[in-house]
Design an enzyme around this catalytic site. Structure first.
Site, PDB file in Angstrom:
ATOM      1  N   ASN A   1       7.802   8.653 -38.386  1.00 43.54           N
ATOM      2  CA  ASN A   1       6.589   9.410 -38.100  1.00 43.54           C
ATOM      3  C   ASN A   1       6.938  10.719 -37.387  1.00 43.54           C
ATOM      4  O   ASN A   1       7.875  10.750 -36.595  1.00 43.54           O
ATOM      5  CB  ASN A   1       5.650   8.590 -37.211  1.00 43.54           C
ATOM      6  CG  ASN A   1       5.291   7.263 -37.839  1.00 43.54           C
ATOM      7  OD1 ASN A   1       5.014   7.174 -39.017  1.00 43.54           O
ATOM      8  ND2 ASN A   1       5.324   6.209 -37.046  1.00 43.54           N
TER       9      ASN A   1
ATOM     10  N   HIS B   1      12.949   9.086 -34.786  1.00 43.37           N
ATOM     11  CA  HIS B   1      13.565   7.783 -35.003  1.00 43.37           C
ATOM     12  C   HIS B   1      12.997   7.152 -36.269  1.00 43.37           C
ATOM     13  O   HIS B   1      11.872   7.412 -36.664  1.00 43.37           O
ATOM     14  CB  HIS B   1      13.367   6.853 -33.802  1.00 43.37           C
ATOM     15  CG  HIS B   1      11.936   6.586 -33.462  1.00 43.37           C
ATOM     16  ND1 HIS B   1      11.134   7.497 -32.810  1.00 43.37           N
ATOM     17  CD2 HIS B   1      11.154   5.494 -33.681  1.00 43.37           C
ATOM     18  CE1 HIS B   1       9.922   6.994 -32.640  1.00 43.37           C
ATOM     19  NE2 HIS B   1       9.913   5.770 -33.166  1.00 43.37           N
TER      20      HIS B   1
ATOM     21  N   HIS C   1      12.282   3.489 -38.293  1.00 40.87           N
ATOM     22  CA  HIS C   1      12.083   2.045 -38.157  1.00 40.87           C
ATOM     23  C   HIS C   1      12.568   1.405 -39.456  1.00 40.87           C
ATOM     24  O   HIS C   1      12.158   1.823 -40.538  1.00 40.87           O
ATOM     25  CB  HIS C   1      10.593   1.703 -38.010  1.00 40.87           C
ATOM     26  CG  HIS C   1       9.965   2.215 -36.764  1.00 40.87           C
ATOM     27  ND1 HIS C   1       9.765   1.417 -35.663  1.00 40.87           N
ATOM     28  CD2 HIS C   1       9.467   3.437 -36.443  1.00 40.87           C
ATOM     29  CE1 HIS C   1       9.178   2.123 -34.713  1.00 40.87           C
ATOM     30  NE2 HIS C   1       8.988   3.363 -35.166  1.00 40.87           N
TER      31      HIS C   1
ATOM     32  N   GLN D   1       3.280   9.009 -34.247  1.00 41.76           N
ATOM     33  CA  GLN D   1       4.528   9.029 -33.479  1.00 41.76           C
ATOM     34  C   GLN D   1       4.169   8.853 -32.003  1.00 41.76           C
ATOM     35  O   GLN D   1       3.473   9.677 -31.426  1.00 41.76           O
ATOM     36  CB  GLN D   1       5.291  10.337 -33.690  1.00 41.76           C
ATOM     37  CG  GLN D   1       6.614  10.391 -32.964  1.00 41.76           C
ATOM     38  CD  GLN D   1       7.349  11.715 -33.172  1.00 41.76           C
ATOM     39  OE1 GLN D   1       6.776  12.707 -33.605  1.00 41.76           O
ATOM     40  NE2 GLN D   1       8.627  11.711 -32.841  1.00 41.76           N
TER      41      GLN D   1
END
Length: 169
Positions: A97, A110, A112, A104
């Site tokens: 995101n 990052h 997932h 986010q």
């Protein structure tokens, strides 16, 4: 804070870098390179939920360097294989995101990697998966996480070794 280690030769449980009594979160690290770090999510959507991020602070994917983007992409593939082998779950989501409007929550880029077990095979046709922002998430169990992270590190090392041997053929 968390030292990098060669992915081909990861530390084992009990190693000083993974001492759960000194740095409990370090025990959940599955990959640690000079540029990236990957670890188990402490509020997983499913067992094996991994986060992969660059070490340098970058709020959004568009902020990472070309080198970081290349290494992120390379290790997304390796982590996907390791996750599938380790959990036995062969379907997964990769989610990333960018910005608050895109869900986010942590202002650091990052990814997932979320295993998605087949719930229909269990006959539970009406159940659905926990998605971002919906449903109840449980805290990661420390003992289970330490064991799972060790298995993932071993799996990553094995995959990298297999790929190195293939390249030499």
């Amino acid at each position: 804070m968390y030292p990098s280690f060669p992915p081909e030769e990861p530390p084992t449980p009990g190693s000083p870098e993974l001492d759960p009594f000194k740095l409990a979160p370090a025990s959940f690290v599955v990959l640690s390179t000079p540029m990236l770090i990957a670890f188990l999510d402490i509020m997983p959507l499913s067992p094996g939920h991994i986060l992969l991020c660059p070490r340098s602070h970058k709020p959004k994917l568009s902020d990472v360097s070309r080198e970081e983007a290349a290494e992120l992409g390379s290790y997304l593939r390796i982590l996907s294989k390791a996750l599938s082998r380790t959990t036995g779950i062969h379907d997964w989501n990769i989610v990333q995101n960018n910005g608050a409007a895109a869900a986010q929550v942590v202002n650091h880029v990052h990814y997932h990697l979320i295993p998605r077990p087949e719930i229909r095979a269990s006959g539970k046709f009406r159940e659905s998966f926990t998605m971002f922002g919906r449903g109840q998430r449980e805290d990661l169990d420390d003992d289970e996480a330490i064991e799972l992270a060790a298995k993932l590190r071993t799996s990553i090392a094995t995959i990298l070794d297999e790929e190195t041997r293939k390249e030499k053929l």
